[in-house]
Design a protein around this motif. Structure first.
Motif, PDB file in Angstrom:
ATOM      1  N   GLU A 188       0.832  -1.208   0.000  1.00 23.24           N
ATOM      2  CA  GLU A 188       0.000   0.000   0.000  1.00 23.24           C
ATOM      3  C   GLU A 188       0.862   1.252   0.000  1.00 23.24           C
ATOM      4  OE1 GLU A 188      -2.689  -0.275   3.272  1.00 23.24           O
ATOM      5  OE2 GLU A 188      -3.672  -2.066   2.513  1.00 23.24           O
ATOM      6  N   ARG A 189       1.944   1.203   0.748  1.00 23.16           N
ATOM      7  CA  ARG A 189       2.798   2.396   0.820  1.00 23.16           C
ATOM      8  C   ARG A 189       3.547   2.639  -0.474  1.00 23.16           C
ATOM      9  NH1 ARG A 189       2.309   0.541   6.000  1.00 23.16           N
ATOM     10  NH2 ARG A 189       2.082   2.090   7.669  1.00 23.16           N
ATOM     11  N   ALA A 190       3.864   1.546  -1.182  1.00 18.56           N
ATOM     12  CA  ALA A 190       4.515   1.711  -2.485  1.00 18.56           C
ATOM     13  C   ALA A 190       3.558   2.379  -3.468  1.00 18.56           C
ATOM     14  CB  ALA A 190       4.971   0.355  -3.025  1.00 18.56           C
ATOM     15  N   GLN A 216      -5.426 -10.991   2.400  1.00 18.27           N
ATOM     16  CA  GLN A 216      -5.268 -11.993   3.437  1.00 18.27           C
ATOM     17  C   GLN A 216      -4.733 -11.270   4.656  1.00 18.27           C
ATOM     18  OE1 GLN A 216      -3.276 -15.284   1.697  1.00 18.27           O
ATOM     19  NE2 GLN A 216      -4.329 -16.761   3.002  1.00 18.27           N
ATOM     20  N   LYS A 217      -5.342 -11.536   5.777  1.00 18.70           N
ATOM     21  CA  LYS A 217      -5.140 -10.723   6.967  1.00 18.70           C
ATOM     22  C   LYS A 217      -3.667 -10.406   7.251  1.00 18.70           C
ATOM     23  CE  LYS A 217      -7.425  -9.945  11.303  1.00 18.70           C
ATOM     24  NZ  LYS A 217      -8.445 -10.402  12.252  1.00 18.70           N
ATOM     25  N   ARG A 218      -3.346  -9.145   7.166  1.00 22.11           N
ATOM     26  CA  ARG A 218      -1.995  -8.647   7.475  1.00 22.11           C
ATOM     27  C   ARG A 218      -0.901  -9.231   6.590  1.00 22.11           C
ATOM     28  NH1 ARG A 218      -2.092  -5.422  11.674  1.00 22.11           N
ATOM     29  NH2 ARG A 218      -3.855  -5.588  13.097  1.00 22.11           N
ATOM     30  N   LYS A 219      -1.302  -9.886   5.510  1.00 18.57           N
ATOM     31  CA  LYS A 219      -0.278 -10.446   4.631  1.00 18.57           C
ATOM     32  C   LYS A 219      -0.161  -9.647   3.342  1.00 18.57           C
ATOM     33  CE  LYS A 219      -0.432 -15.103   6.460  1.00 18.57           C
ATOM     34  NZ  LYS A 219      -1.110 -16.399   6.363  1.00 18.57           N
ATOM     35  N   GLY A 220      -1.262  -9.067   2.921  1.00 15.00           N
ATOM     36  CA  GLY A 220      -1.200  -8.280   1.700  1.00 15.00           C
ATOM     37  C   GLY A 220      -2.367  -8.542   0.779  1.00 15.00           C
ATOM     38  N   LYS A 224      -9.500 -14.299   6.932  1.00 13.95           N
ATOM     39  CA  LYS A 224      -9.931 -13.113   6.219  1.00 13.95           C
ATOM     40  C   LYS A 224     -10.140 -11.958   7.188  1.00 13.95           C
ATOM     41  CE  LYS A 224     -10.525 -13.303   2.494  1.00 13.95           C
ATOM     42  NZ  LYS A 224      -9.511 -13.236   1.413  1.00 13.95           N
ATOM     43  N   ASN A 225     -10.146 -10.752   6.652  1.00 16.75           N
ATOM     44  CA  ASN A 225     -10.481  -9.589   7.462  1.00 16.75           C
ATOM     45  C   ASN A 225     -11.957  -9.602   7.796  1.00 16.75           C
ATOM     46  OD1 ASN A 225      -7.881  -8.583   7.143  1.00 16.75           O
ATOM     47  ND2 ASN A 225      -8.435  -7.584   5.221  1.00 16.75           N
TER      48      ASN A 225
END
Lengths: 228, 228
Positions: free
Chosen positions: B29-31, B59-63, B188-189
DNA sequence: CAGTGGTCTAGACCACGAT
DNA sequence: TCGTGGTCTAGACCACTGG
């Protein structure tokens, strides 16, 4: 508990306690923000969640509203939309948006026709627009279709005026978001989730009668499928 | 054009140009934020939109990852999950999460049984968890069910071990979000959209055999319904 | 341990709706 | 005209993942 979850739960209790009647408006985002001493981003997080759950919906720049009951729909049976709606206590409307005769370029693989009629219609329940559809059929076969009243059942017109009976159909159903042109028709925000139904109907000769693409608001419909 | 729409379109071209293989990871996301000189909120707006469209998933906290092809599923026919998956080039797995014998309090209106078996299972395609299901059935009728291997077809076990054949079924299908306990199971979120299928199956005597609740990731499945 | 995604704050501007 | 929702900025902290 996360803040946006608390806001979600608070709104949920409002709904459950019938403090907000079905179809009516929620407090404004800024009012909720103040109530929770939070920010609009977080409030919207909660609202968007409730929308995804199907409990509320937003109407473009008008606000957030409580979702009415869902229409129970049987995609595998020849049901008349008006009949079905009436049985379940809704008033149904259909509005013809456009009729065009077009060259068959998009569906050459499935239609042998040279040219097609392309209809666009919007269907509403109790004056809430809930579905948009594109209908494609052979323009030669249904020559003069555009002269009939296309605000009611196409199936009936095909049967009575063109001696064409649908005996088989196949629907492919998936979950996605409304295309932007459909959003405008239904007065929805870009990004609204929907159920997309691509349906093909066939006559006794196994010939394709029409090819339809329907977009249903995901919180306006519940499908019932019977098997075996 | 809105900024988040531009970001969405940019990611879309990445997908279409096959710069990112199916199942692999998107830029962080930051990229993306840096690439567009924007903020993470706006970048996430675009990502969430693409997720709603079914093109990517998180995928939760993975990307964020590219969605594989959807499984085409016929809810109205007696299909074996493994068969179906194999035909379409997937490897299918089923994992039993829990088996419990419970008092029948939730379904007294539909089950005449005193007690019920309650199974929970997770189904995966190519090692991606795509479905969670609750299965309820009469514990007396299927006494000892928990001693069988419940990682494959329940239908088969019922047929071979209990001489019970399903001859009719009804599914109610709606769009909503995963309940939070299911989110954890599927990694999942909270808030992930899904297709919820409530299915009841009946035997020759019209007696209820089982009552299932399935939650499918909305971007993992496409339903095909044939009518008439 | 560095980097990532999940959540949240405190503002802002604009287009549109209601009145 | 005023309030609303839709979009956006520029930060922050935390929990967790992966190396």
């Amino acid at each position: 508990m996360l803040l946006f979850q608390e806001i979600r739960n608070y709104i949920l209790t409002l709904l459950q306690q019938d403090e907000i009647a079905t179809g009516s408006k929620l407090p404004s985002e800024r009012a909720l923000q103040e109530h929770f001493n939070s920010t609009r981003i977080t409030v919207r997080e909660a609202l968007i969640r409730l929308e995804a759950e199907g409990l509320i919906y937003s109407q473009k720049r008008k606000g957030w509203f409580v979702t009415p009951h869902k229409l129970k729909w049987h995609p595998a049976t020849k049901v008349n939309f008006y009949e079905l709606a009436k049985q379940q206590g809704f008033t149904a409307q259909t509005r013809l948006v456009s009729v065009n005769k077009i060259d068959n370029i998009n569906f050459t693989d499935i239609f042998s026709a040279q040219s097609l009629y392309h209809l666009q219609r919007v269907r509403s329940l109790d004056n809430r627009a809930v579905m948009f559809e594109d209908i494609f059929c052979d323009a030669q076969r249904f020559d003069g279709l555009n002269k009939h009243s296309l605000n009611s059942s196409i199936t009936e017109i095909m049967a009575k005026q063109y001696a064409t009976n649908v005996v088989k159909e196949q629907s492919i159903i998936s979950v996605t978001v409304l295309p932007d042109n459909v959003c405008e028709m239904l007065e929805k925000n870009s990004g609204t989730p929907c159920l997309k139904v691509v349906r093909q109907r066939f006559d006794e000769q196994q010939k394709l009668v029409d090819h339809n693409i329907e977009y249903w608001l995901h919180n306006a419909i519940e499908m019932i499928v019977e098997g075996q």
